[in-house]
Design a protein around this motif. Structure first.
Motif, PDB file in Angstrom:
ATOM      1  N   UNK A  95      36.686  52.762  30.301  1.00  0.00           N
ATOM      2  CA  UNK A  95      36.804  52.049  29.024  1.00  0.00           C
ATOM      3  C   UNK A  95      36.251  50.630  29.163  1.00  0.00           C
ATOM      4  N   UNK A  96      36.587  49.969  30.262  1.00  0.00           N
ATOM      5  CA  UNK A  96      36.077  48.608  30.485  1.00  0.00           C
ATOM      6  C   UNK A  96      34.554  48.626  30.603  1.00  0.00           C
ATOM      7  N   UNK A  97      34.030  49.549  31.383  1.00  0.00           N
ATOM      8  CA  UNK A  97      32.574  49.652  31.557  1.00  0.00           C
ATOM      9  C   UNK A  97      31.895  49.831  30.213  1.00  0.00           C
ATOM     10  N   UNK A  98      32.400  50.744  29.415  1.00  0.00           N
ATOM     11  CA  UNK A  98      31.771  51.019  28.114  1.00  0.00           C
ATOM     12  C   UNK A  98      31.848  49.801  27.198  1.00  0.00           C
ATOM     13  N   UNK A  99      32.970  49.085  27.231  1.00  0.00           N
ATOM     14  CA  UNK A  99      33.119  47.875  26.418  1.00  0.00           C
ATOM     15  C   UNK A  99      32.106  46.809  26.825  1.00  0.00           C
ATOM     16  N   UNK A 116      35.533  41.491  29.021  1.00  0.00           N
ATOM     17  CA  UNK A 116      35.118  40.670  30.157  1.00  0.00           C
ATOM     18  C   UNK A 116      36.333  40.249  30.985  1.00  0.00           C
ATOM     19  N   UNK A 117      37.411  39.862  30.319  1.00  0.00           N
ATOM     20  CA  UNK A 117      38.631  39.474  31.041  1.00  0.00           C
ATOM     21  C   UNK A 117      39.201  40.658  31.818  1.00  0.00           C
ATOM     22  N   UNK A 118      39.158  41.843  31.238  1.00  0.00           N
ATOM     23  CA  UNK A 118      39.658  43.046  31.917  1.00  0.00           C
ATOM     24  C   UNK A 118      38.803  43.360  33.139  1.00  0.00           C
ATOM     25  N   UNK A 119      37.514  43.161  33.002  1.00  0.00           N
ATOM     26  CA  UNK A 119      36.602  43.349  34.125  1.00  0.00           C
ATOM     27  C   UNK A 119      36.975  42.399  35.261  1.00  0.00           C
ATOM     28  N   UNK A 123      38.335  43.253  39.111  1.00  0.00           N
ATOM     29  CA  UNK A 123      37.667  42.690  40.292  1.00  0.00           C
ATOM     30  C   UNK A 123      38.662  41.926  41.163  1.00  0.00           C
ATOM     31  N   UNK A 124      39.567  41.176  40.553  1.00  0.00           N
ATOM     32  CA  UNK A 124      40.595  40.461  41.321  1.00  0.00           C
ATOM     33  C   UNK A 124      41.525  41.438  42.033  1.00  0.00           C
ATOM     34  N   UNK A 125      41.845  42.545  41.374  1.00  0.00           N
ATOM     35  CA  UNK A 125      42.688  43.565  42.006  1.00  0.00           C
ATOM     36  C   UNK A 125      42.044  44.103  43.284  1.00  0.00           C
ATOM     37  N   UNK A 126      40.704  44.139  43.305  1.00  0.00           N
ATOM     38  CA  UNK A 126      39.963  44.588  44.497  1.00  0.00           C
ATOM     39  C   UNK A 126      39.599  43.435  45.419  1.00  0.00           C
ATOM     40  N   UNK A 127      40.229  42.276  45.180  1.00  0.00           N
ATOM     41  CA  UNK A 127      40.007  41.083  45.996  1.00  0.00           C
ATOM     42  C   UNK A 127      38.577  40.552  45.923  1.00  0.00           C
ATOM     43  N   UNK A 128      37.858  40.898  44.849  1.00  0.00           N
ATOM     44  CA  UNK A 128      36.491  40.391  44.649  1.00  0.00           C
ATOM     45  C   UNK A 128      36.567  39.158  43.755  1.00  0.00           C
ATOM     46  N   UNK A 129      37.057  38.078  44.320  1.00  0.00           N
ATOM     47  CA  UNK A 129      37.264  36.862  43.533  1.00  0.00           C
ATOM     48  C   UNK A 129      35.941  36.215  43.141  1.00  0.00           C
TER      49      UNK A 129
END
Length: 134
Positions: A95-99, A116-119, A123-129
């Motif tokens: 859903x995020x990708x499609x948005x 964008x905020x959800x994206x 990313x933060x959840x995967x430690x990709x700060x």
């Protein structure tokens, strides 16, 4: 709307199913069953690479979304971000990708900020700060 009332009644799976149907009628298609995780990861990586190529100035100068069908689709996707987060997390990245894709292809609307905020959240959840900064 009826979908929002389903969400308020905590009938999230029904709200998700109905939103998917509405999106299909707006020519925005999401898979009825979650795709393989490797497919989702490839799509996610493509999306993040595309976002990283967009400069701040380019992003600030994105056109405003004008296609009424795409704006309506973004409203459904906005709801789906919330509903899939709580009820069907396997659909959340899709859903995020499609948005984000709709935003990049058709312009910015109010619901784009949630995408964008959800994206960034994922990313933060995967430690990709660093990636979440873009």
């Amino acid at each position: 709307t009826f979908i929002k009332s389903l969400g308020a009644e905590n009938k999230l799976e029904d709200a998700i199913k109905l939103s998917f149907s509405a999106l299909s009628q707006l020519d925005v298609h999401l898979p009825s069953t979650p795709p393989d995780k490797s497919v989702v990861m490839n799509d996610w990586m493509d999306m993040t690479r595309t976002l990283q190529k967009v400069s701040y100035d380019e992003f600030l100068n994105f056109k405003v979304m004008s296609d009424t069908n795409k704006i309506a689709a973004m409203k459904f996707l906005h709801l789906l971000i919330l509903y899939t987060y709580f009820a069907k997390q396997e659909y959340l990245p899709i859903v995020i990708i499609r948005s984000v894709q709709l935003t990049l292809q058709h312009g910015i609307c109010k619901e784009s900020c949630v995408a964008i905020a959800s994206c960034s959240y994922v990313l933060c959840e995967f430690q990709d700060f660093k990636g979440a900064e873009y």
